[in-house]
Design an enzyme around this catalytic site. Sequence first.
Site, mmCIF file in Angstrom:
data_model
loop_
_atom_site.group_PDB
_atom_site.id
_atom_site.type_symbol
_atom_site.label_atom_id
_atom_site.label_comp_id
_atom_site.label_asym_id
_atom_site.label_seq_id
_atom_site.Cartn_x
_atom_site.Cartn_y
_atom_site.Cartn_z
ATOM 1 N N HIS A 186 176.969 54.913 58.739
ATOM 2 C CA HIS A 186 175.610 54.350 58.785
ATOM 3 C C HIS A 186 174.574 55.451 59.004
ATOM 4 C CE1 HIS A 186 177.290 50.438 58.513
ATOM 5 N NE2 HIS A 186 177.827 50.440 59.716
ATOM 6 N N LEU B 267 153.540 53.842 48.273
ATOM 7 C CA LEU B 267 154.749 53.000 48.197
ATOM 8 C C LEU B 267 154.761 51.919 49.282
ATOM 9 C CD1 LEU B 267 157.781 52.746 47.035
ATOM 10 C CD2 LEU B 267 158.416 54.053 49.066
ATOM 11 N N TRP C 4 176.089 39.929 61.413
ATOM 12 C CA TRP C 4 176.337 39.696 62.844
ATOM 13 C C TRP C 4 177.813 39.425 63.108
ATOM 14 C CZ3 TRP C 4 172.545 41.020 65.973
ATOM 15 C CH2 TRP C 4 171.216 40.865 65.572
ATOM 16 N N ASP D 231 175.369 49.681 50.069
ATOM 17 C CA ASP D 231 176.696 49.322 50.575
ATOM 18 C C ASP D 231 177.668 50.495 50.482
ATOM 19 O OD1 ASP D 231 178.529 47.555 51.692
ATOM 20 O OD2 ASP D 231 179.214 46.809 49.741
ATOM 21 N N SER E 106 172.263 42.072 56.800
ATOM 22 C CA SER E 106 172.236 40.686 56.337
ATOM 23 C C SER E 106 172.463 39.755 57.528
ATOM 24 C CB SER E 106 173.324 40.459 55.288
ATOM 25 O OG SER E 106 174.592 40.333 55.892
#
Length: 246
Positions: free
Chosen positions: A43, A137, A75, A26, A71
């Site tokens: 971003h 990973l 939207w 975040d 999440s």
Amino acid sequence: MLYKSSLKNRQKIKEENLRHVAIIMDGNGRWAEKRGKIRTLGHKEGFKTARKIVKFAVENNIEILTLYVFSKENWKRPKLEIIALMKLFFFALKSEIKNLNKYNIRLKIIGDISSFNERLQNYIYKVEKKTLNNTGLILNIAANYSGRWDITQGVKKVIKAVQKGFLNIEQIQEQNFSQYLSTSELLPVDLVVRTGGEKRISNFFLWQIAYSELYFTDILWPDFNQRDFQHAINYFFTRERRFGGI
Ligand code: IPE
Ligand code: IPE
Ligand code: MG
């Protein structure tokens, strides 16, 4: 403080059973706004951070890294930001497929991907398939994910199993209910890291974090680096996990 991968660090991670780290990445928007730039730039910068953190996870033998990238509530954002995020997601998949294979990373996407456009959905399947046999990973991307959605879809699946006679209601236990969640193939979450200053879960993993350690930092995601990740890991090392025991 040592932040580069060292044998000692890897050994400690193993000893302390730090196997699955989940990150709520975040602060991208605020990072850009602070610089008078559009949020999308944050971003893009955040994607660069994600690459560094994945590399660190690989170098330190972390088994699973989950990144919360979008999440179900995201939207609600302006259309242009959403378009930019979808483009970035597509670009990231496309540009990283080679590196995923180079570093033996298996990519997995969890979340309700049916809401994405067909091109993106197909690309997700493609990258998952192309990295399926990698044994290093597991990079688990939570995209259009929410914890409540996950539990709800799990409940629907379990009801179907009961209706078809595969399962009795009495047989539903915590252990086997977990098998109906999107994380069924993954280990429990040991450490949750949230950057950007908020001390909340924002509908990320709910069921899965029952006994996770939680680490919050004010650092905005684009500024987060390998040293900061090591701080979070060091914090985890200081915790005594009792799981209800003494
Ligand atoms: C997190 O950064 C990335 C996504 C939710 C896609 P934000 O975009 O939420 O950044 P802030 O919290 O507004 O700074
Ligand atoms: C959480 O961040 C979601 C992701 C990082 C993908 P948000 O920015 O959406 O969370 P809130 O709105 O601050 O709770
Ligand atoms: Mg945010």
